[in-house]
Design an enzyme around this catalytic site. Sequence first.
Site, short mmCIF file in Angstrom:
data_model
loop_
_atom_site.label_atom_id
_atom_site.label_comp_id
_atom_site.label_asym_id
_atom_site.label_seq_id
_atom_site.Cartn_x
_atom_site.Cartn_y
_atom_site.Cartn_z
N HIS A 131 6.42 -3.18 2.46
CA HIS A 131 6.65 -3.99 3.66
C HIS A 131 7.40 -5.25 3.21
O HIS A 131 6.97 -5.93 2.26
CB HIS A 131 5.32 -4.42 4.28
CG HIS A 131 4.61 -3.35 5.04
ND1 HIS A 131 4.28 -2.14 4.51
CD2 HIS A 131 4.15 -3.33 6.33
CE1 HIS A 131 3.65 -1.41 5.43
NE2 HIS A 131 3.55 -2.11 6.55
N HIS A 184 -0.16 3.26 9.50
CA HIS A 184 -1.34 3.02 8.65
C HIS A 184 -2.48 3.82 9.25
O HIS A 184 -2.81 3.62 10.43
CB HIS A 184 -1.68 1.53 8.64
CG HIS A 184 -0.54 0.68 8.16
ND1 HIS A 184 -0.45 0.20 6.87
CD2 HIS A 184 0.58 0.24 8.79
CE1 HIS A 184 0.67 -0.50 6.74
NE2 HIS A 184 1.31 -0.50 7.88
N ASP A 194 3.43 2.07 13.34
CA ASP A 194 2.70 1.09 12.53
C ASP A 194 1.18 1.21 12.70
O ASP A 194 0.52 1.78 11.83
CB ASP A 194 3.17 -0.34 12.86
CG ASP A 194 3.02 -1.30 11.68
OD1 ASP A 194 2.61 -0.87 10.60
OD2 ASP A 194 3.33 -2.50 11.85
N ASP A 195 0.64 0.65 13.77
CA ASP A 195 -0.81 0.70 14.02
C ASP A 195 -1.05 1.02 15.50
O ASP A 195 -1.41 0.14 16.29
CB ASP A 195 -1.44 -0.65 13.66
CG ASP A 195 -1.18 -1.02 12.21
OD1 ASP A 195 -1.86 -0.46 11.33
OD2 ASP A 195 -0.28 -1.84 11.96
N HIS A 213 6.14 5.32 9.19
CA HIS A 213 5.46 4.04 8.97
C HIS A 213 4.26 3.96 9.91
O HIS A 213 4.38 3.52 11.06
CB HIS A 213 6.44 2.89 9.21
CG HIS A 213 5.87 1.52 8.98
ND1 HIS A 213 6.66 0.41 8.74
CD2 HIS A 213 4.60 1.07 8.96
CE1 HIS A 213 5.89 -0.66 8.58
NE2 HIS A 213 4.63 -0.28 8.72
N GLU A 259 9.09 -8.64 7.43
CA GLU A 259 8.40 -8.60 8.73
C GLU A 259 8.20 -10.06 9.16
O GLU A 259 8.76 -10.52 10.15
CB GLU A 259 7.06 -7.86 8.61
CG GLU A 259 6.30 -7.74 9.92
CD GLU A 259 4.91 -7.08 9.75
OE1 GLU A 259 4.38 -7.06 8.62
OE2 GLU A 259 4.34 -6.62 10.78
N1 HPA Z 1 2.17 -5.50 8.10
C1 HPA Z 1 1.45 -5.69 7.00
N2 HPA Z 1 0.33 -5.05 6.75
C2 HPA Z 1 -0.11 -4.16 7.64
C3 HPA Z 1 0.58 -3.93 8.80
C4 HPA Z 1 1.79 -4.62 9.04
O1 HPA Z 1 2.48 -4.47 10.07
N3 HPA Z 1 -0.13 -2.99 9.48
C5 HPA Z 1 -1.20 -2.68 8.73
N4 HPA Z 1 -1.21 -3.40 7.61
ZN ZN Z 2 2.99 -1.52 8.51
#
Ligand code: HPA
Ligand code: ZN
Length: 338
Positions: free
Chosen positions: A198, A20, A279-280, A18, A201
């Site tokens: 997703h 991006h 994630d990022d 996971h 969250e």
């Molecule tokens: N959630 C939703 N969209 C996203 C995320 C996330 O954590 N990171 C990058 N795009």
């Molecule tokens: Zn994500």
Amino acid sequence: MTMTIEKFINGIPKAELHVHIEGTFEPELMFKIAQRNNIKIKFKSVEELRKAYDFNNLQEFLDIYYDGTSVLIHEQDFYDMTWAYIEKLHSQNVIHAEIFFDPQTHTDRGIQFSTVITGIHKALINAEKEFGMSAKLIMCFLRHLDEEQAFQTLEHSLAYKDWIEAVGLDSSEVGHPPSKFQRVFKKAQDEGFLTVAHAGEEGPPEYVWEAIDLLNVARIDHGNRALEDDALVQLLAQKQIPLTVCPLSNLKLRVVDKLKNHPLKRMMNNNLLVTINSDDPAYFGGHLNENYIKLAKALYLTKGDIYLLAKNSFNASFLSDAEKLNYIKQVDDYQKQS
Ligand code: HPA
Ligand code: ZN
């Protein structure tokens, strides 16, 4: 036997499921590419940009994150961003990665779909050649945009089917339930793509149900709020539907107030197939190993827990059964000699 948990984590072979690719874009490289493309960034310096990485929720992050991509114009830019991430993975003993990309973020700015995917794909091919690393691409639809735009994106992707393993769903969750994309995901599955989304969250457990029931997902990305629903937890455990959990993301976007309260251990105790992910990483203060280490310290995870999480990362992947066995053997060998 005296190896610290930190060293154990750094060395263990693992997969990232996971992440991006646009979220791996570090400020230093962003400024460098902005300069060569003659594009002005809103912030004066790398330091000033980093200071802006302080978020109260998902949307505040997304606004800055989409902004950061505006310097990406040429195939080489997408290649360079991806390659920088690959080198990071290699340095952290990550040997397989399944990577999201958001084509709409770029096509909406007038960049061709082919430019985006070719730059990313070439870096992944080189990762295999240089480091023996395997990687797969997952194309995400931006859920704040409408169904028609997602259909158009799916149409663009068909010429690149061989380079894309699955489709996913990201961006602003609340108010954009999985049901909005049921027909697009059906078409994607008919075209041979696997599906993920997703869910849970910021959105409620109902969104996780919808992702499973309406989008047929093979994995749930995040899934934190699934824990609010006992029947859902039971289903996730029974079917071993993986959750790709992102601890530092959860902290930075205030899905959890502190890492000590992160639900990962509770998920494991409920027999859920969970994995740790970044994630990022450029925005949330750490790559994959930092996610493992900080969470391990906060939750007192043992080497046994880490060993299980590393194995989970392969079991939850889209690799073939034979590939999974081969990777898990590497995890076993590492565990035996450490
Ligand atoms: N959630 C939703 N969209 C996203 C995320 C996330 O954590 N990171 C990058 N795009
Ligand atoms: Zn994500």
